[in-house]
Design a protein around this motif. Sequence first.
Motif, PDB file in Angstrom:
ATOM      1  N   PHE A 279      47.450  29.989  45.222  1.00  0.00           N
ATOM      2  CA  PHE A 279      46.354  29.038  45.072  1.00  0.00           C
ATOM      3  C   PHE A 279      45.348  29.135  46.207  1.00  0.00           C
ATOM      4  CE2 PHE A 279      50.137  27.302  42.991  1.00  0.00           C
ATOM      5  CZ  PHE A 279      49.652  27.142  41.701  1.00  0.00           C
ATOM      6  N   ASP A 280      45.402  30.238  46.952  1.00  0.00           N
ATOM      7  CA  ASP A 280      44.442  30.441  48.034  1.00  0.00           C
ATOM      8  C   ASP A 280      43.033  30.547  47.461  1.00  0.00           C
ATOM      9  OD1 ASP A 280      42.805  32.168  50.041  1.00  0.00           O
ATOM     10  OD2 ASP A 280      44.582  31.586  51.169  1.00  0.00           O
ATOM     11  N   ASN A 281      42.070  29.963  48.172  1.00  0.00           N
ATOM     12  CA  ASN A 281      40.689  29.940  47.689  1.00  0.00           C
ATOM     13  C   ASN A 281      40.107  31.318  47.454  1.00  0.00           C
ATOM     14  OD1 ASN A 281      41.383  27.413  49.050  1.00  0.00           O
ATOM     15  ND2 ASN A 281      39.278  26.808  48.637  1.00  0.00           N
ATOM     16  N   LEU A 282      40.561  32.327  48.192  1.00  0.00           N
ATOM     17  CA  LEU A 282      40.028  33.676  48.014  1.00  0.00           C
ATOM     18  C   LEU A 282      40.333  34.228  46.629  1.00  0.00           C
ATOM     19  CD1 LEU A 282      38.626  36.149  49.440  1.00  0.00           C
ATOM     20  CD2 LEU A 282      40.949  37.011  49.837  1.00  0.00           C
ATOM     21  N   ILE A 283      41.489  33.870  46.069  1.00  0.00           N
ATOM     22  CA  ILE A 283      41.945  34.531  44.834  1.00  0.00           C
ATOM     23  C   ILE A 283      42.155  33.577  43.668  1.00  0.00           C
ATOM     24  CG2 ILE A 283      43.064  36.434  46.073  1.00  0.00           C
ATOM     25  CD1 ILE A 283      45.749  34.918  45.555  1.00  0.00           C
ATOM     26  N   THR A 284      41.822  32.307  43.846  1.00  0.00           N
ATOM     27  CA  THR A 284      42.136  31.343  42.786  1.00  0.00           C
ATOM     28  C   THR A 284      41.348  31.599  41.511  1.00  0.00           C
ATOM     29  OG1 THR A 284      42.496  28.994  42.367  1.00  0.00           O
ATOM     30  CG2 THR A 284      40.434  29.595  43.444  1.00  0.00           C
ATOM     31  N   GLN A 285      40.178  32.227  41.616  1.00  0.00           N
ATOM     32  CA  GLN A 285      39.445  32.659  40.428  1.00  0.00           C
ATOM     33  C   GLN A 285      39.888  34.094  40.122  1.00  0.00           C
ATOM     34  OE1 GLN A 285      35.329  31.725  39.781  1.00  0.00           O
ATOM     35  NE2 GLN A 285      35.281  30.240  41.464  1.00  0.00           N
ATOM     36  N   ARG A 286      40.763  34.251  39.140  1.00  0.00           N
ATOM     37  CA  ARG A 286      41.415  35.542  38.902  1.00  0.00           C
ATOM     38  C   ARG A 286      40.434  36.632  38.469  1.00  0.00           C
ATOM     39  NH1 ARG A 286      45.182  33.198  41.834  1.00  0.00           N
ATOM     40  NH2 ARG A 286      46.850  32.164  40.677  1.00  0.00           N
ATOM     41  N   GLU A 287      39.437  36.280  37.667  1.00  0.00           N
ATOM     42  CA  GLU A 287      38.460  37.286  37.249  1.00  0.00           C
ATOM     43  C   GLU A 287      37.644  37.776  38.438  1.00  0.00           C
ATOM     44  OE1 GLU A 287      37.910  38.913  34.375  1.00  0.00           O
ATOM     45  OE2 GLU A 287      39.794  38.006  33.736  1.00  0.00           O
ATOM     46  N   ARG A 288      37.329  36.881  39.335  1.00  0.00           N
ATOM     47  CA  ARG A 288      36.606  37.266  40.548  1.00  0.00           C
ATOM     48  C   ARG A 288      37.467  38.197  41.404  1.00  0.00           C
ATOM     49  NH1 ARG A 288      35.437  35.485  45.948  1.00  0.00           N
ATOM     50  NH2 ARG A 288      33.209  35.704  46.404  1.00  0.00           N
ATOM     51  N   THR A 289      38.742  37.880  41.499  1.00  0.00           N
ATOM     52  CA  THR A 289      39.671  38.722  42.252  1.00  0.00           C
ATOM     53  C   THR A 289      39.710  40.132  41.672  1.00  0.00           C
ATOM     54  OG1 THR A 289      41.025  36.783  42.773  1.00  0.00           O
ATOM     55  CG2 THR A 289      42.060  38.940  43.032  1.00  0.00           C
ATOM     56  N   LYS A 290      39.754  40.201  40.364  1.00  0.00           N
ATOM     57  CA  LYS A 290      39.765  41.509  39.700  1.00  0.00           C
ATOM     58  C   LYS A 290      38.456  42.255  39.930  1.00  0.00           C
ATOM     59  CE  LYS A 290      40.243  43.616  35.110  1.00  0.00           C
ATOM     60  NZ  LYS A 290      40.441  43.339  33.660  1.00  0.00           N
ATOM     61  N   ARG A 291      37.342  41.531  39.856  1.00  0.00           N
ATOM     62  CA  ARG A 291      36.027  42.148  39.991  1.00  0.00           C
ATOM     63  C   ARG A 291      35.787  42.678  41.403  1.00  0.00           C
ATOM     64  NH1 ARG A 291      30.838  40.358  41.321  1.00  0.00           N
ATOM     65  NH2 ARG A 291      31.486  38.202  41.638  1.00  0.00           N
ATOM     66  N   LEU A 292      36.176  41.908  42.394  1.00  0.00           N
ATOM     67  CA  LEU A 292      35.870  42.279  43.772  1.00  0.00           C
ATOM     68  C   LEU A 292      36.921  43.186  44.397  1.00  0.00           C
ATOM     69  CD1 LEU A 292      34.538  38.891  45.194  1.00  0.00           C
ATOM     70  CD2 LEU A 292      33.235  40.798  44.264  1.00  0.00           C
ATOM     71  N   PHE A 293      38.176  43.018  44.002  1.00  0.00           N
ATOM     72  CA  PHE A 293      39.262  43.749  44.653  1.00  0.00           C
ATOM     73  C   PHE A 293      40.001  44.713  43.727  1.00  0.00           C
ATOM     74  CE2 PHE A 293      38.732  39.838  47.114  1.00  0.00           C
ATOM     75  CZ  PHE A 293      38.679  40.333  48.408  1.00  0.00           C
TER      76      PHE A 293
END
Length: 396
Positions: A279-293
């Motif tokens: 639930f860390d703020n860096l990765i809580t938006q899963r699509e954003r995590t996929k897009r950026l990382f």
Amino acid sequence: MFLHAQGLDGRTKFAGGAEGAYQVIYKLGYVQLDTIAVIQRAHHHTIWTRFPKYKPEMLDRLMTADHRVFEFWSHAASYLPLEEYRYYLPRMKAFREGKVSWAKYVQSKFGHLAEPVLQEVKDKGPVTSRDIEIPKKTKKGQWWNWNPIRYALEILFWRGDVMVCQRRNFQRVYDLTERVLPENVDTRMPDKNELGRFLVRRALSAYGTATQNEIHDHIYGADRKTLATAIADLVDAGEVVGIDVPGSNGKDSYTLTDTLEKTAKLRKNKPRLHLLSPFDNLITQRERTKRLFNFEYTLECYKPALKREYGYFVLPILWGDELIGRLDSKADRKKKQLLVRCLYLEPGFIADDTFLIALAGKLNKFAEFNDCDDIIIEKTAPKVLAQELRRYLKKT
């Protein structure tokens, strides 16, 4: 830019004690609560990741003694800076008017209990759901299977009639908002334009850069039209600028002009290793995590055991500016052992000595944070990683 905004690159120096914990919460805009306790709960974990001197009692002090944070719904149930309380008034109003779709079931089934329960709070003072007698012939709800009083208190909480004044063994204690909220807190209702600009600034400050959808999902407080208007206004004012982010698939991204100027002055520093809460703020938006990382991540604790690919409560491993692995861990508090159920590295990632030393060091500190003395490694992928890692751990 992303990591610096999130306080994960080591450049941000937080103050000591509870003030440092507050600075983390303010920097992120919110810190999400969660009930899962196989390791330290998510809200403690998220703060500790950025502020290693953090102790859980600091958060309790910020809420009950210092009155600097409060609980409410933002992205989810969260700890929030009390100085920004007024920007959550529109959502409380929306709950009161039945305009929040996911809350309608509870309000339709248990809304009739809200006023009687509110009177109980007025008469008794701080209460938990166990302190109020359940009306006869009242059935439990299907949502979370709570007792009816807990639903009623939640409705009052959503509406802003009561606040969480403290937690006892992680159970909420409620009291009237007028008895909890300090007199000096600004309670002016923001208009749509003011709210929109606040939410845009809040998301971009916490994320470094974000698309309109990501701004919307950072803190749920306004509709997309309101946010689009706010973005356009801030761009016209020169406070926000559109930028091209690799991998954005044509989606417009935005950043604060001030952030862009400060980022241009940053120089590359040594990579840092973090074990991130799900639930860390860096990765809580899963699509954003996929897009950026380019990192696919799903929290699997809600899946049946046989359908889990990586484990029950898996922590993504951040190394420098890459997500390079996953750790499934559990704190055995009776034996004071941190169990590494499985440690996976992403395909193609090579674990050199620099990485192994950093990972072992973080595991040692993570064990201490979870009040564990030993670290037990049960499984790694690749298998050789376990033997290599044990060389650097304090105890195995």
